[in-house]
Motif scaffolding. Structure first.
Motif, PDB file in Angstrom:
ATOM      1  N   ASN A  35      40.268  17.363  20.845  1.00 44.22           N
ATOM      2  CA  ASN A  35      40.293  17.509  22.117  1.00 44.22           C
ATOM      3  C   ASN A  35      39.578  18.691  22.944  1.00 44.22           C
ATOM      4  O   ASN A  35      39.698  18.643  24.160  1.00 44.22           O
ATOM      5  N   VAL A  36      39.606  19.736  22.187  1.00 43.37           N
ATOM      6  CA  VAL A  36      38.762  20.914  22.784  1.00 43.37           C
ATOM      7  C   VAL A  36      37.514  21.172  22.285  1.00 43.37           C
ATOM      8  O   VAL A  36      37.495  21.043  20.901  1.00 43.37           O
ATOM      9  N   TYR A  43      33.123  25.609  21.226  1.00 40.70           N
ATOM     10  CA  TYR A  43      32.791  26.684  22.239  1.00 40.70           C
ATOM     11  C   TYR A  43      33.635  27.249  23.406  1.00 40.70           C
ATOM     12  O   TYR A  43      33.357  28.140  23.773  1.00 40.70           O
ATOM     13  N   THR A  44      34.582  26.269  23.579  1.00 39.44           N
ATOM     14  CA  THR A  44      35.422  26.516  24.788  1.00 39.44           C
ATOM     15  C   THR A  44      36.806  27.275  24.228  1.00 39.44           C
ATOM     16  O   THR A  44      37.541  27.718  24.973  1.00 39.44           O
ATOM     17  N   ASP A  45      37.088  27.274  23.159  1.00 31.85           N
ATOM     18  CA  ASP A  45      38.432  27.745  22.303  1.00 31.85           C
ATOM     19  C   ASP A  45      38.177  29.145  22.080  1.00 31.85           C
ATOM     20  O   ASP A  45      38.148  29.533  20.952  1.00 31.85           O
ATOM     21  N   GLY A  46      38.156  30.098  23.347  1.00 28.60           N
ATOM     22  CA  GLY A  46      37.800  31.462  23.158  1.00 28.60           C
ATOM     23  C   GLY A  46      38.974  32.226  22.144  1.00 28.60           C
ATOM     24  O   GLY A  46      38.688  33.078  21.759  1.00 28.60           O
ATOM     25  N   GLU A  47      40.123  31.562  22.324  1.00 26.66           N
ATOM     26  CA  GLU A  47      41.286  32.476  21.297  1.00 26.66           C
ATOM     27  C   GLU A  47      41.153  31.860  20.013  1.00 26.66           C
ATOM     28  O   GLU A  47      41.948  32.512  19.134  1.00 26.66           O
ATOM     29  N   LEU A  48      40.269  30.813  19.642  1.00 29.22           N
ATOM     30  CA  LEU A  48      40.333  30.438  18.025  1.00 29.22           C
ATOM     31  C   LEU A  48      41.536  29.824  18.114  1.00 29.22           C
ATOM     32  O   LEU A  48      41.916  29.856  16.750  1.00 29.22           O
ATOM     33  N   ALA A  49      42.168  29.251  18.775  1.00 21.79           N
ATOM     34  CA  ALA A  49      43.593  28.695  18.549  1.00 21.79           C
ATOM     35  C   ALA A  49      43.671  27.483  17.322  1.00 21.79           C
ATOM     36  O   ALA A  49      44.510  27.208  16.719  1.00 21.79           O
TER      37      ALA A  49
END
Length: 94
Positions: free
Chosen positions: A59-60, A63-69
């Protein structure tokens, strides 16, 4: 069970054209090689260990997962990744 999408393996030409995909990951393209995607979220191989990683939260956008969560190991090695997925006969040889 809800579908999470198909894994789309990339051609060798596509893999060679996308080293930038790993730019924001620790070690960059020297460490990671993008080889596939799931719903446009990249699947990568860690070059030294051969582990397969992906952005598991579909759902993310990766490339917008800056925290690499949501960046997580998918398989211990490429062979296990391929063997564990339904792949048509002859696909790997192409």
């Amino acid at each position: 069970m809800e579908s999470t999408g198909d894994i789309r393996l990339w051609s060798a030409a596509s893999v060679r054209q996308t080293p930038w995909v790993a730019d924001d990951l620790p070690g960059g393209a020297a460490r990671w090689c993008a080889v596939a995607d799931v719903l446009e979220n990249t699947v990568l191989v860690e070059r030294i260990a051969g582990e397969v990683w992906w952005f598991s939260d579909l759902n993310v956008v990766w490339y917008t997962d800056g925290e690499l969560a949501s960046f997580a190991k998918l398989a211990d090695e490429v062979a296990g990744f391929i063997d564990g997925r339904p792949v048509a006969a002859g696909t790997v040889e192409q």
